[in-house]
Design a protein around this motif. Structure first.
Motif, PDB file in Angstrom:
ATOM      1  N   HIS A   2       0.828  -1.180   0.000  1.00 45.60           N
ATOM      2  CA  HIS A   2       0.000   0.000   0.000  1.00 45.60           C
ATOM      3  C   HIS A   2       0.871   1.241   0.000  1.00 45.60           C
ATOM      4  CE1 HIS A   2       0.819  -0.727   4.284  1.00 45.60           C
ATOM      5  NE2 HIS A   2       0.748   0.581   4.411  1.00 45.60           N
ATOM      6  N   LEU A   3       0.354   2.303  -0.592  1.00 47.29           N
ATOM      7  CA  LEU A   3       1.087   3.557  -0.657  1.00 47.29           C
ATOM      8  C   LEU A   3       1.097   4.199   0.717  1.00 47.29           C
ATOM      9  CD1 LEU A   3       2.437   5.651  -2.510  1.00 47.29           C
ATOM     10  CD2 LEU A   3       0.202   6.692  -2.794  1.00 47.29           C
ATOM     11  N   SER A   4       2.291   4.538   1.201  1.00 44.99           N
ATOM     12  CA  SER A   4       2.354   5.110   2.536  1.00 44.99           C
ATOM     13  C   SER A   4       2.828   6.560   2.522  1.00 44.99           C
ATOM     14  CB  SER A   4       3.279   4.293   3.432  1.00 44.99           C
ATOM     15  OG  SER A   4       4.580   4.239   2.901  1.00 44.99           O
ATOM     16  N   GLN A   5       3.784   6.903   1.658  1.00 46.79           N
ATOM     17  CA  GLN A   5       4.306   8.255   1.632  1.00 46.79           C
ATOM     18  C   GLN A   5       4.684   8.623   0.197  1.00 46.79           C
ATOM     19  OE1 GLN A   5       7.444   9.064   4.422  1.00 46.79           O
ATOM     20  NE2 GLN A   5       6.587   7.719   5.953  1.00 46.79           N
ATOM     21  N   TRP A   6       4.763   9.903  -0.067  1.00 46.70           N
ATOM     22  CA  TRP A   6       5.223  10.338  -1.374  1.00 46.70           C
ATOM     23  C   TRP A   6       5.880  11.700  -1.254  1.00 46.70           C
ATOM     24  CZ3 TRP A   6       0.305   9.887   0.302  1.00 46.70           C
ATOM     25  CH2 TRP A   6      -0.460  11.058   0.358  1.00 46.70           C
ATOM     26  N   ALA A   7       6.725  11.980  -2.201  1.00 46.92           N
ATOM     27  CA  ALA A   7       7.420  13.274  -2.199  1.00 46.92           C
ATOM     28  C   ALA A   7       6.794  14.170  -3.247  1.00 46.92           C
ATOM     29  CB  ALA A   7       8.895  13.077  -2.498  1.00 46.92           C
ATOM     30  N   LEU A 247      12.926   1.976 -10.032  1.00 52.56           N
ATOM     31  CA  LEU A 247      12.486   1.303  -8.813  1.00 52.56           C
ATOM     32  C   LEU A 247      13.698   0.967  -7.967  1.00 52.56           C
ATOM     33  CD1 LEU A 247      10.003  -1.389 -10.268  1.00 52.56           C
ATOM     34  CD2 LEU A 247       9.454   0.927  -9.508  1.00 52.56           C
ATOM     35  N   ALA A 248      13.515   0.913  -6.656  1.00 49.70           N
ATOM     36  CA  ALA A 248      14.595   0.497  -5.761  1.00 49.70           C
ATOM     37  C   ALA A 248      13.988  -0.055  -4.477  1.00 49.70           C
ATOM     38  CB  ALA A 248      15.530   1.661  -5.437  1.00 49.70           C
ATOM     39  N   ASN A 253      11.167  -3.559   3.929  1.00 53.32           N
ATOM     40  CA  ASN A 253      10.291  -3.988   2.836  1.00 53.32           C
ATOM     41  C   ASN A 253       9.587  -2.818   2.157  1.00 53.32           C
ATOM     42  OD1 ASN A 253      10.919  -6.678   3.450  1.00 53.32           O
ATOM     43  ND2 ASN A 253       9.276  -6.798   4.942  1.00 53.32           N
ATOM     44  N   ASN A 254      10.285  -1.705   2.012  1.00 49.01           N
ATOM     45  CA  ASN A 254       9.731  -0.555   1.302  1.00 49.01           C
ATOM     46  C   ASN A 254      10.223  -0.552  -0.140  1.00 49.01           C
ATOM     47  OD1 ASN A 254       8.106   0.919   3.232  1.00 49.01           O
ATOM     48  ND2 ASN A 254      10.002   1.362   4.315  1.00 49.01           N
ATOM     49  N   LEU A 255       9.291  -0.381  -1.056  1.00 47.36           N
ATOM     50  CA  LEU A 255       9.618  -0.229  -2.472  1.00 47.36           C
ATOM     51  C   LEU A 255       9.522   1.249  -2.818  1.00 47.36           C
ATOM     52  CD1 LEU A 255      10.115  -1.466  -5.332  1.00 47.36           C
ATOM     53  CD2 LEU A 255       7.615  -1.505  -5.585  1.00 47.36           C
ATOM     54  N   TYR A 256      10.599   1.805  -3.386  1.00 44.76           N
ATOM     55  CA  TYR A 256      10.639   3.207  -3.775  1.00 44.76           C
ATOM     56  C   TYR A 256      10.464   3.312  -5.287  1.00 44.76           C
ATOM     57  CZ  TYR A 256      12.283   4.243   0.933  1.00 44.76           C
ATOM     58  OH  TYR A 256      12.377   4.365   2.287  1.00 44.76           O
ATOM     59  N   ARG A 262       8.330  13.119  -8.625  1.00 42.38           N
ATOM     60  CA  ARG A 262       8.231  12.771  -7.212  1.00 42.38           C
ATOM     61  C   ARG A 262       8.717  11.353  -6.982  1.00 42.38           C
ATOM     62  NH1 ARG A 262       1.725  13.129  -6.709  1.00 42.38           N
ATOM     63  NH2 ARG A 262       2.145  14.979  -7.934  1.00 42.38           N
ATOM     64  N   VAL A 263       8.938  11.023  -5.728  1.00 43.40           N
ATOM     65  CA  VAL A 263       9.292   9.665  -5.335  1.00 43.40           C
ATOM     66  C   VAL A 263       8.191   9.133  -4.422  1.00 43.40           C
ATOM     67  CG1 VAL A 263      10.904   8.235  -4.009  1.00 43.40           C
ATOM     68  CG2 VAL A 263      11.780   9.986  -5.558  1.00 43.40           C
ATOM     69  N   TYR A 264       7.721   7.939  -4.729  1.00 40.77           N
ATOM     70  CA  TYR A 264       6.713   7.281  -3.913  1.00 40.77           C
ATOM     71  C   TYR A 264       7.382   6.174  -3.081  1.00 40.77           C
ATOM     72  CZ  TYR A 264       3.284   9.363  -7.142  1.00 40.77           C
ATOM     73  OH  TYR A 264       2.533  10.237  -7.890  1.00 40.77           O
ATOM     74  N   LYS A 265       6.863   5.961  -1.894  1.00 41.90           N
ATOM     75  CA  LYS A 265       7.318   4.851  -1.053  1.00 41.90           C
ATOM     76  C   LYS A 265       6.140   3.928  -0.773  1.00 41.90           C
ATOM     77  CE  LYS A 265       8.359   5.325   3.411  1.00 41.90           C
ATOM     78  NZ  LYS A 265       9.125   5.649   4.638  1.00 41.90           N
ATOM     79  N   VAL A 266       6.275   2.668  -1.138  1.00 40.57           N
ATOM     80  CA  VAL A 266       5.210   1.690  -0.963  1.00 40.57           C
ATOM     81  C   VAL A 266       5.651   0.656   0.061  1.00 40.57           C
ATOM     82  CG1 VAL A 266       3.801  -0.061  -2.100  1.00 40.57           C
ATOM     83  CG2 VAL A 266       4.404   2.030  -3.324  1.00 40.57           C
ATOM     84  N   GLN A 267       4.889   0.503   1.131  1.00 46.93           N
ATOM     85  CA  GLN A 267       5.161  -0.508   2.139  1.00 46.93           C
ATOM     86  C   GLN A 267       4.624  -1.840   1.634  1.00 46.93           C
ATOM     87  OE1 GLN A 267       6.636  -0.481   5.483  1.00 46.93           O
ATOM     88  NE2 GLN A 267       6.519  -2.641   4.913  1.00 46.93           N
ATOM     89  N   LEU A 268       5.513  -2.807   1.421  1.00 52.58           N
ATOM     90  CA  LEU A 268       5.105  -4.106   0.904  1.00 52.58           C
ATOM     91  C   LEU A 268       4.647  -5.018   2.032  1.00 52.58           C
ATOM     92  CD1 LEU A 268       8.056  -4.710  -1.591  1.00 52.58           C
ATOM     93  CD2 LEU A 268       5.797  -3.753  -2.099  1.00 52.58           C
ATOM     94  N   ASP A 269       3.612  -5.774   1.781  1.00 51.88           N
ATOM     95  CA  ASP A 269       3.126  -6.781   2.723  1.00 51.88           C
ATOM     96  C   ASP A 269       3.545  -8.145   2.189  1.00 51.88           C
ATOM     97  OD1 ASP A 269       1.835  -8.451   4.457  1.00 51.88           O
ATOM     98  OD2 ASP A 269      -0.128  -7.483   4.279  1.00 51.88           O
TER      99      ASP A 269
END
Length: 340
Positions: A2-7, A247-248, A253-256, A262-269
């Protein structure tokens, strides 16, 4: 995930390219619009908070950034015609690792750089090649003829390096190449149909379970595959109206996801069927990493989960130490005369 943060980086002059993420979650990015490399300590902060890396005016056409296993920062710069390395944002230890005068010009027009855990370097070379170097200053080998395309992403899983390419052989096809102990293997759409469903492949990541993330530059989306057989294909993330660049994987377990603005940070489950866990941990999904006796061995690995002094029953069983007081080779719990 799920998307958690973004720049929010929609400011004039910003045009982000490739990114690298260190062990603290700091993002290092190539800012093509600002002709600089930047560090983002908090991807939710505005672009005005980004720190520009001091590179002595040498690196002025940035394209990609990566972090070495030792925490140094690698910077691919087309104008410099090589790869630079710095130790921190102050520019400490600035080095030119490749350039027109080194390696007899083998590394040219670098647009991507990656440092695997086993050492060495992978570099996007010219337009349709990748270069593999055994160390940061030694000779390199061009990886050509392996479904040649524009190198768009490199990742690693258990000692195997994954390389993603677009425009294979000058066309519109994508390819995934693995380079590891068993040699080099090429995957095209016939072997991995998801490659044909992705538009222009941009960015690649692999998580700790070996799940593969493919960036789609045309659709601004990320597709996840369970493995190299293409199982579990799923569009994990998408965003309208953006241009995906890279992608990085980061810590926790965060996918950037880098886009131009902008840069998005997605917390992977990584345990989607376990409501109590997002990471397999030591016991795996579906089993809590509980340590009842506090001996730093979770119950799932502890054969004496209620005995903090033992992790296996031994001779005397859990709850009783295997002590041999008189040193006669017979433990007290089996010795009629433990003091003789």
């Amino acid at each position: 995930g799920h998307l958690s943060q973004w720049a929010m980086a929609e400011v004039q002059g910003v045009w982000l390219g490739g990114i690298g993420v260190d062990g603290q979650g700091d993002v290092y990015a190539a800012d093509l619009g600002g002709a600089r490399f930047v560090r983002m300590k908090d991807v939710s902060a505005p672009a005005s908070s980004w720190e520009a890396l001091k590179t002595g005016g040498v690196l002025v056409q940035p394209l990609d950034a990566a972090i070495t296993p030792g925490g140094k920062i690698l910077l691919a710069d087309r104008g410099f015609a090589g790869v630079g390395q710095v130790e921190d944002v102050t520019g400490k230890g600035l080095k030119a690792l490749y350039g027109a005068d080194s390696l007899v010009g083998k590394i040219q027009q670098p647009h991507l750089v990656f440092a695997p855990s086993g050492g060495g370097l992978y570099v996007g070379h010219k337009i349709f090649d990748a270069a593999k170097a055994t160390d940061l200053t030694g000779q390199s080998t061009l990886l050509t003829g392996l479904a040649r395309g524009v190198l768009r992403g490199v990742a690693e899983y258990k000692g195997v390096v994954y390389m993603a390419s677009s425009h294979v052989n000058g066309g519109d096809n994508n390819a995934l190449v693995t380079d590891g102990p068993q040699g080099v293997k090429v995957y095209l759409g016939q072997q991995l149909p998801a490659l044909d469903k992705v538009g222009e492949l941009r960015g690649l990541a692999v998580d700790k379970l070996g799940q593969i993330y493919l960036g789609d530059g045309d659709k601004c989306a990320v597709t996840r595959l369970d493995d190299l057989q293409g199982k579990g294909e799923k569009v994990l993330w998408s965003q309208a109206g953006c241009a995906l660049q890279d992608l990085a994987m980061g810590p926790s377990n965060n996918l950037y996801i880098s886009t131009t603005a902008r840069v998005y940070k997605v917390q992977l489950d990584l345990c989607p069927a376990d409501a109590a866990k997002t990471d397999p941990g030591l016991c795996g999904c579906g089993t809590a990493d509980t340590d009842t006796d506090g001996d730093k061995t979770p119950d799932c690995k502890d054969l004496c989960p209620s005995d903090k002094n033992k992790t296996a029953a031994g001779i005397c069983g859990c709850g009783t130490a295997d002590t041999d007081t008189d040193g006669d080779g017979l433990v007290d719990c089996k010795d009629t005369y433990p003091n003789q």
